[in-house]
Design a protein around this motif. Structure first.
Motif, short mmCIF file in Angstrom:
data_model
loop_
_atom_site.label_atom_id
_atom_site.label_comp_id
_atom_site.label_asym_id
_atom_site.label_seq_id
_atom_site.Cartn_x
_atom_site.Cartn_y
_atom_site.Cartn_z
N PHE A 68 -4.34 3.13 -24.28
CA PHE A 68 -5.09 2.68 -23.11
C PHE A 68 -4.58 3.32 -21.61
CE2 PHE A 68 -6.95 -0.24 -25.78
CZ PHE A 68 -8.11 -0.91 -25.24
N GLN A 69 -5.36 3.80 -20.80
CA GLN A 69 -4.84 4.21 -19.41
C GLN A 69 -4.70 3.14 -18.36
OE1 GLN A 69 -3.85 7.50 -19.07
NE2 GLN A 69 -4.34 7.32 -21.30
N VAL A 70 -3.32 3.05 -17.40
CA VAL A 70 -3.49 2.16 -16.55
C VAL A 70 -3.91 2.62 -15.21
CG1 VAL A 70 -1.71 0.80 -15.27
CG2 VAL A 70 -1.35 1.15 -17.71
N ARG A 71 -4.77 1.85 -14.64
CA ARG A 71 -5.30 2.36 -13.24
C ARG A 71 -5.04 1.19 -12.36
NH1 ARG A 71 -11.40 2.92 -14.05
NH2 ARG A 71 -10.70 4.83 -15.34
N ARG A 72 -4.77 1.50 -11.15
CA ARG A 72 -4.32 0.56 -10.06
C ARG A 72 -5.90 -0.10 -9.56
NH1 ARG A 72 -3.61 1.21 -3.97
NH2 ARG A 72 -3.95 3.72 -4.32
N LEU A 73 -5.69 -1.43 -9.29
CA LEU A 73 -6.86 -2.06 -8.86
C LEU A 73 -7.32 -1.63 -7.36
CD1 LEU A 73 -8.77 -4.65 -9.80
CD2 LEU A 73 -7.26 -6.05 -8.22
N ARG A 74 -8.66 -1.37 -7.24
CA ARG A 74 -9.15 -0.82 -6.03
C ARG A 74 -10.06 -1.64 -5.42
NH1 ARG A 74 -6.80 3.55 -4.16
NH2 ARG A 74 -8.29 3.69 -2.41
N GLY A 75 -10.68 -1.60 -4.21
CA GLY A 75 -11.71 -2.62 -3.75
C GLY A 75 -12.86 -2.80 -4.65
N PRO A 76 -13.53 -1.46 -4.91
CA PRO A 76 -14.69 -1.66 -5.68
C PRO A 76 -14.53 -2.35 -7.04
CG PRO A 76 -14.46 0.42 -4.72
CD PRO A 76 -13.43 -0.17 -4.60
N ASP A 77 -13.35 -2.44 -7.68
CA ASP A 77 -13.25 -3.13 -8.77
C ASP A 77 -13.18 -4.57 -8.70
OD1 ASP A 77 -12.57 -0.87 -10.31
OD2 ASP A 77 -10.37 -0.64 -9.30
N LEU A 78 -13.21 -5.28 -7.47
CA LEU A 78 -12.99 -6.67 -7.45
C LEU A 78 -14.40 -6.93 -7.38
CD1 LEU A 78 -11.18 -6.79 -3.90
CD2 LEU A 78 -10.31 -6.84 -6.18
N PHE A 79 -15.42 -6.38 -7.18
CA PHE A 79 -16.82 -6.56 -7.53
C PHE A 79 -17.11 -6.92 -8.89
CE2 PHE A 79 -21.30 -5.50 -8.50
CZ PHE A 79 -22.11 -6.27 -7.66
N HIS A 80 -16.44 -6.00 -9.95
CA HIS A 80 -16.75 -6.28 -11.22
C HIS A 80 -15.87 -7.35 -11.77
CE1 HIS A 80 -19.23 -2.73 -11.07
NE2 HIS A 80 -18.47 -1.83 -10.47
N HIS A 81 -14.87 -7.82 -11.20
CA HIS A 81 -13.74 -8.49 -12.11
C HIS A 81 -13.49 -9.93 -11.38
CE1 HIS A 81 -12.57 -5.52 -15.21
NE2 HIS A 81 -12.62 -4.70 -14.22
N PHE A 82 -14.11 -10.11 -10.10
CA PHE A 82 -13.83 -11.43 -9.67
C PHE A 82 -14.82 -12.36 -10.32
CE2 PHE A 82 -12.60 -11.06 -4.88
CZ PHE A 82 -11.45 -10.70 -5.37
N GLU A 83 -14.37 -13.55 -10.38
CA GLU A 83 -15.09 -14.51 -11.10
C GLU A 83 -16.36 -15.01 -10.35
OE1 GLU A 83 -14.95 -19.12 -12.73
OE2 GLU A 83 -13.12 -18.29 -12.31
N ARG A 84 -17.53 -15.03 -10.80
CA ARG A 84 -18.52 -15.11 -9.86
C ARG A 84 -19.26 -16.62 -9.63
NH1 ARG A 84 -22.29 -9.36 -10.38
NH2 ARG A 84 -20.45 -8.06 -9.98
N THR A 85 -19.44 -16.96 -8.37
CA THR A 85 -20.02 -18.13 -8.27
C THR A 85 -21.62 -17.81 -7.68
OG1 THR A 85 -19.24 -18.28 -6.33
CG2 THR A 85 -17.91 -19.42 -7.76
N GLY A 86 -22.19 -16.80 -7.72
CA GLY A 86 -23.38 -16.40 -7.20
C GLY A 86 -23.39 -14.85 -6.98
N ALA A 87 -24.52 -14.19 -6.63
CA ALA A 87 -24.68 -12.78 -6.38
C ALA A 87 -23.65 -12.45 -5.18
CB ALA A 87 -26.20 -12.54 -6.22
N PRO A 88 -22.63 -11.79 -5.37
CA PRO A 88 -21.84 -11.19 -4.41
C PRO A 88 -22.61 -9.87 -3.74
CG PRO A 88 -20.98 -10.27 -6.45
CD PRO A 88 -22.12 -11.31 -6.66
N MET A 89 -22.11 -9.64 -2.71
CA MET A 89 -22.54 -8.54 -1.71
C MET A 89 -22.03 -7.28 -2.73
SD MET A 89 -22.06 -7.69 2.24
CE MET A 89 -22.49 -9.02 2.82
N VAL A 90 -22.89 -6.25 -2.73
CA VAL A 90 -22.67 -5.11 -3.50
C VAL A 90 -21.55 -4.15 -2.57
CG1 VAL A 90 -24.44 -5.36 -5.05
CG2 VAL A 90 -24.42 -3.84 -2.75
N PRO A 91 -20.86 -3.35 -3.13
CA PRO A 91 -19.88 -2.48 -2.56
C PRO A 91 -20.76 -1.60 -1.30
CG PRO A 91 -19.01 -2.91 -4.74
CD PRO A 91 -20.52 -3.26 -4.80
N ARG A 92 -21.61 -1.03 -1.75
CA ARG A 92 -22.41 -0.24 -0.95
C ARG A 92 -22.73 -0.91 0.38
NH1 ARG A 92 -28.09 0.28 -4.05
NH2 ARG A 92 -29.21 -0.96 -2.61
N ASP A 93 -23.22 -2.12 0.42
CA ASP A 93 -23.38 -2.95 1.49
C ASP A 93 -22.21 -3.24 2.31
OD1 ASP A 93 -25.80 -2.89 1.05
OD2 ASP A 93 -26.09 -4.51 0.14
#
Length: 263
Positions: A68-93
Protein backbone atom coordinates in the motif's frame (compact mmCIF):
# COMPACT_ATOMS: atom_id res chain seq x y z
CA UNK A 1 4.08 -5.15 8.30
CA UNK A 2 7.15 -4.16 6.33
CA UNK A 3 8.14 -0.67 5.32
CA UNK A 4 9.35 -1.28 1.77
CA UNK A 5 10.49 2.23 0.96
CA UNK A 6 10.46 5.76 2.30
CA UNK A 7 10.19 9.26 0.90
CA UNK A 8 13.26 10.94 -0.55
CA UNK A 9 13.21 13.64 2.13
CA UNK A 10 12.65 16.46 -0.35
CA UNK A 11 9.11 17.34 0.73
CA UNK A 12 9.63 18.95 4.12
CA UNK A 13 6.04 20.22 4.31
CA UNK A 14 4.69 16.73 3.74
CA UNK A 15 7.00 15.30 6.38
CA UNK A 16 5.89 17.92 8.88
CA UNK A 17 2.23 17.18 8.13
CA UNK A 18 2.74 13.44 8.59
CA UNK A 19 4.52 13.84 11.92
CA UNK A 20 1.91 15.90 13.74
CA UNK A 21 -0.55 13.11 14.49
CA UNK A 22 -2.81 13.70 11.48
CA UNK A 23 -3.98 10.44 9.87
CA UNK A 24 -2.54 9.31 6.56
CA UNK A 25 -4.18 7.58 3.62
CA UNK A 26 -3.17 4.04 2.66
CA UNK A 27 -3.93 3.47 -1.00
CA UNK A 28 -3.89 0.44 -3.28
CA UNK A 29 -5.98 0.60 -6.46
CA UNK A 30 -9.55 1.43 -5.47
CA UNK A 31 -8.89 0.64 -1.80
CA UNK A 32 -8.29 3.64 0.46
CA UNK A 33 -8.01 3.65 4.25
CA UNK A 34 -7.50 6.54 6.67
CA UNK A 35 -5.23 5.44 9.52
CA UNK A 36 -3.56 7.17 12.45
CA UNK A 37 0.25 6.90 12.63
CA UNK A 38 1.01 4.12 15.10
CA UNK A 39 -2.29 2.43 14.30
CA UNK A 40 -3.34 -0.77 12.58
CA UNK A 41 -5.66 -1.42 9.65
CA UNK A 42 -7.20 -4.74 8.71
CA UNK A 43 -7.87 -5.30 5.00
CA UNK A 44 -8.88 -8.19 2.78
CA UNK A 45 -5.22 -8.28 1.72
CA UNK A 46 -3.87 -8.59 5.25
CA UNK A 47 -3.11 -6.41 8.25
CA UNK A 48 -1.23 -3.11 7.93
CA UNK A 49 0.70 -1.72 10.88
CA UNK A 50 1.47 1.98 10.44
CA UNK A 51 4.68 3.28 12.08
CA UNK A 52 4.59 6.41 14.24
CA UNK A 53 7.10 8.07 11.88
CA UNK A 54 5.24 7.19 8.67
CA UNK A 55 5.63 9.72 5.85
CA UNK A 56 4.07 10.43 2.49
CA UNK A 57 5.77 8.37 -0.17
CA UNK A 58 6.37 5.35 2.04
CA UNK A 59 5.28 1.94 0.83
CA UNK A 60 3.92 -0.42 3.49
CA UNK A 61 3.35 -4.16 3.23
CA UNK A 62 0.59 -6.15 4.87
CA UNK A 63 1.53 -9.27 6.79
CA UNK A 64 0.60 -11.18 3.61
CA UNK A 65 3.03 -9.15 1.50
CA UNK A 66 0.68 -6.83 -0.42
CA UNK A 67 1.86 -3.24 -0.80
CA UNK A 68 0.00 0.00 0.00
CA UNK A 69 1.19 3.52 -0.77
CA UNK A 70 1.12 6.19 1.94
CA UNK A 71 -0.47 9.47 0.90
CA UNK A 72 -0.72 12.68 2.89
CA UNK A 73 -4.26 13.75 3.78
CA UNK A 74 -5.33 16.78 1.75
CA UNK A 75 -8.42 18.98 1.76
CA UNK A 76 -10.55 17.12 -0.81
CA UNK A 77 -9.95 13.86 1.08
CA UNK A 78 -11.94 15.27 4.01
CA UNK A 79 -15.11 15.17 1.90
CA UNK A 80 -14.70 11.42 1.41
CA UNK A 81 -13.50 10.42 4.90
CA UNK A 82 -15.31 12.66 7.38
CA UNK A 83 -18.17 10.98 9.22
CA UNK A 84 -21.33 12.44 7.70
CA UNK A 85 -24.38 13.84 9.43
CA UNK A 86 -25.95 15.04 6.20
CA UNK A 87 -24.97 16.04 2.69
CA UNK A 88 -21.75 18.12 2.96
CA UNK A 89 -20.85 20.88 0.55
CA UNK A 90 -18.85 19.37 -2.31
CA UNK A 91 -15.20 20.41 -2.85
CA UNK A 92 -15.91 22.33 -6.06
CA UNK A 93 -18.43 24.55 -4.26
CA UNK A 94 -16.09 25.03 -1.31
CA UNK A 95 -13.48 26.17 -3.82
CA UNK A 96 -15.92 28.79 -5.10
CA UNK A 97 -16.59 30.05 -1.57
CA UNK A 98 -12.87 30.37 -0.81
CA UNK A 99 -12.09 31.86 -4.22
CA UNK A 100 -14.95 34.38 -4.21
CA UNK A 101 -14.25 35.62 -0.67
CA UNK A 102 -10.45 35.36 -0.71
CA UNK A 103 -10.28 33.47 2.60
CA UNK A 104 -6.65 33.33 3.67
CA UNK A 105 -4.32 32.99 6.62
CA UNK A 106 -5.22 35.34 9.44
CA UNK A 107 -8.88 35.77 8.47
CA UNK A 108 -11.63 35.24 11.02
CA UNK A 109 -14.71 33.45 9.67
CA UNK A 110 -18.18 33.09 11.17
CA UNK A 111 -19.88 29.98 9.78
CA UNK A 112 -23.43 28.80 10.40
CA UNK A 113 -24.72 25.33 9.63
CA UNK A 114 -21.62 23.27 10.51
CA UNK A 115 -23.08 19.91 9.53
CA UNK A 116 -20.31 17.45 8.73
CA UNK A 117 -17.80 20.30 8.95
CA UNK A 118 -16.10 19.94 5.56
CA UNK A 119 -16.41 23.66 4.73
CA UNK A 120 -15.17 24.76 8.16
CA UNK A 121 -12.23 22.36 7.99
CA UNK A 122 -11.14 23.45 4.52
CA UNK A 123 -11.36 27.13 5.44
CA UNK A 124 -9.19 26.36 8.48
CA UNK A 125 -6.70 24.52 6.26
CA UNK A 126 -6.53 27.70 4.16
CA UNK A 127 -5.34 29.47 7.32
CA UNK A 128 -8.52 31.02 8.67
CA UNK A 129 -9.76 30.92 12.25
CA UNK A 130 -13.35 29.64 12.14
CA UNK A 131 -16.21 30.01 14.60
CA UNK A 132 -19.04 27.74 13.47
CA UNK A 133 -22.53 27.09 14.87
CA UNK A 134 -24.46 23.82 14.71
CA UNK A 135 -27.95 23.53 16.25
CA UNK A 136 -27.92 19.75 16.62
CA UNK A 137 -25.72 18.76 19.58
CA UNK A 138 -25.05 15.27 18.20
CA UNK A 139 -24.01 16.71 14.84
CA UNK A 140 -21.72 19.17 16.62
CA UNK A 141 -20.00 16.31 18.45
CA UNK A 142 -19.41 14.49 15.17
CA UNK A 143 -18.04 17.67 13.62
CA UNK A 144 -15.58 18.07 16.51
CA UNK A 145 -14.32 14.54 15.89
CA UNK A 146 -13.98 15.39 12.20
CA UNK A 147 -11.94 18.51 13.00
CA UNK A 148 -9.52 16.36 15.01
CA UNK A 149 -9.38 13.89 12.12
CA UNK A 150 -8.49 16.72 9.75
CA UNK A 151 -5.91 18.18 12.14
CA UNK A 152 -7.67 21.56 12.42
CA UNK A 153 -9.29 21.30 15.85
CA UNK A 154 -7.19 24.23 17.13
CA UNK A 155 -8.49 26.49 14.36
CA UNK A 156 -12.20 25.64 14.44
CA UNK A 157 -14.42 26.61 17.37
CA UNK A 158 -17.62 24.55 17.09
CA UNK A 159 -20.46 26.01 19.12
CA UNK A 160 -23.76 24.26 19.72
CA UNK A 161 -26.79 26.49 19.26
CA UNK A 162 -28.64 28.86 16.96
CA UNK A 163 -26.33 31.64 15.82
CA UNK A 164 -29.29 34.01 15.35
CA UNK A 165 -29.82 33.82 19.12
CA UNK A 166 -26.14 34.58 19.80
CA UNK A 167 -25.80 37.78 17.78
CA UNK A 168 -25.51 40.02 20.83
CA UNK A 169 -22.64 37.89 22.16
CA UNK A 170 -20.61 38.31 18.97
CA UNK A 171 -18.19 41.21 18.72
CA UNK A 172 -19.25 43.73 16.05
CA UNK A 173 -17.05 44.17 12.98
CA UNK A 174 -14.87 41.22 13.99
CA UNK A 175 -15.28 38.81 11.07
CA UNK A 176 -13.67 38.94 7.64
CA UNK A 177 -16.10 36.45 6.10
CA UNK A 178 -19.56 35.14 6.97
CA UNK A 179 -20.49 31.76 5.45
CA UNK A 180 -24.04 30.41 5.71
CA UNK A 181 -25.58 27.06 4.81
CA UNK A 182 -28.82 27.24 6.80
CA UNK A 183 -32.53 27.57 6.10
CA UNK A 184 -32.69 30.85 8.06
CA UNK A 185 -29.80 32.44 6.15
CA UNK A 186 -31.79 35.62 5.30
CA UNK A 187 -32.12 36.36 9.04
CA UNK A 188 -28.33 36.17 9.42
CA UNK A 189 -27.69 38.27 6.32
CA UNK A 190 -29.58 41.09 8.05
CA UNK A 191 -26.75 41.22 10.60
CA UNK A 192 -23.89 40.96 8.11
CA UNK A 193 -23.11 44.72 8.03
CA UNK A 194 -22.69 44.72 11.82
CA UNK A 195 -20.63 41.52 12.02
CA UNK A 196 -18.27 42.04 9.08
CA UNK A 197 -15.23 44.27 8.83
CA UNK A 198 -15.23 46.89 6.09
CA UNK A 199 -14.78 45.06 2.79
CA UNK A 200 -15.68 41.72 4.33
CA UNK A 201 -17.71 39.13 2.45
CA UNK A 202 -20.82 37.08 3.07
CA UNK A 203 -21.26 33.83 1.13
CA UNK A 204 -24.56 31.93 1.29
CA UNK A 205 -25.03 28.43 -0.12
CA UNK A 206 -28.47 26.95 -0.73
CA UNK A 207 -29.88 24.08 -2.81
CA UNK A 208 -33.17 25.95 -3.33
CA UNK A 209 -33.90 28.98 -5.47
CA UNK A 210 -36.63 30.36 -3.16
CA UNK A 211 -34.30 30.83 -0.18
CA UNK A 212 -31.57 32.07 -2.51
CA UNK A 213 -33.82 34.84 -3.80
CA UNK A 214 -34.69 35.84 -0.23
CA UNK A 215 -30.98 36.01 0.62
CA UNK A 216 -30.19 38.23 -2.38
CA UNK A 217 -33.09 40.56 -1.65
CA UNK A 218 -32.13 40.86 2.03
CA UNK A 219 -28.51 41.55 1.15
CA UNK A 220 -29.54 44.49 -1.02
CA UNK A 221 -32.02 45.78 1.58
CA UNK A 222 -29.33 45.99 4.29
CA UNK A 223 -26.92 47.79 1.98
CA UNK A 224 -24.45 45.08 1.03
CA UNK A 225 -22.66 45.70 -2.25
CA UNK A 226 -21.84 43.57 -5.30
CA UNK A 227 -24.61 41.06 -4.61
CA UNK A 228 -24.17 38.20 -7.06
CA UNK A 229 -25.90 34.83 -7.28
CA UNK A 230 -24.61 31.93 -9.38
CA UNK A 231 -25.82 28.43 -9.93
CA UNK A 232 -23.05 25.91 -9.30
CA UNK A 233 -23.14 23.37 -12.08
CA UNK A 234 -20.43 21.36 -13.77
CA UNK A 235 -20.36 18.53 -16.28
CA UNK A 236 -17.61 15.97 -16.36
CA UNK A 237 -16.14 15.26 -19.81
CA UNK A 238 -16.06 11.77 -21.30
CA UNK A 239 -13.36 10.73 -23.79
CA UNK A 240 -13.45 7.44 -25.69
CA UNK A 241 -12.74 6.02 -29.14
CA UNK A 242 -16.00 7.42 -30.50
CA UNK A 243 -15.25 11.01 -29.53
CA UNK A 244 -15.53 13.54 -26.73
CA UNK A 245 -18.68 14.74 -25.00
CA UNK A 246 -20.08 15.68 -21.59
CA UNK A 247 -20.90 12.65 -19.49
CA UNK A 248 -24.54 11.63 -19.12
CA UNK A 249 -24.12 11.26 -15.33
CA UNK A 250 -27.19 12.89 -13.76
CA UNK A 251 -25.55 15.12 -11.10
CA UNK A 252 -24.51 18.50 -12.47
CA UNK A 253 -26.35 21.07 -10.34
CA UNK A 254 -25.44 21.19 -6.65
CA UNK A 255 -26.76 24.53 -5.44
CA UNK A 256 -26.80 28.31 -5.58
CA UNK A 257 -24.09 30.57 -4.17
CA UNK A 258 -24.80 34.18 -3.29
CA UNK A 259 -21.85 36.45 -2.49
CA UNK A 260 -22.00 40.05 -1.29
CA UNK A 261 -19.57 42.56 0.22
CA UNK A 262 -19.76 44.89 3.18
CA UNK A 263 -18.99 48.48 2.15
Amino acid sequence: MTRVSGSDGTDEDAADADSDGVPVLLVRGDREYLVQPGGEQGTDLGVLEVPEDVESGDTLETHLGDEFQVRRLRGPDLFHHFERTGAPMVPRDIGLVIGETGIARGDRVLDAGTGTGVLAAMMARAGASVVTYEQDADFADVARENMALGGVEDNVDIRTGDVTEEIDALEPSSFDVLTLDTADAPAMVEHAPDLLVDGGFVAVYSPFIESTRAVAETAREVGLADVTTRETIQREMQFDERGSRPTTAPVGHTGYLTVARNE
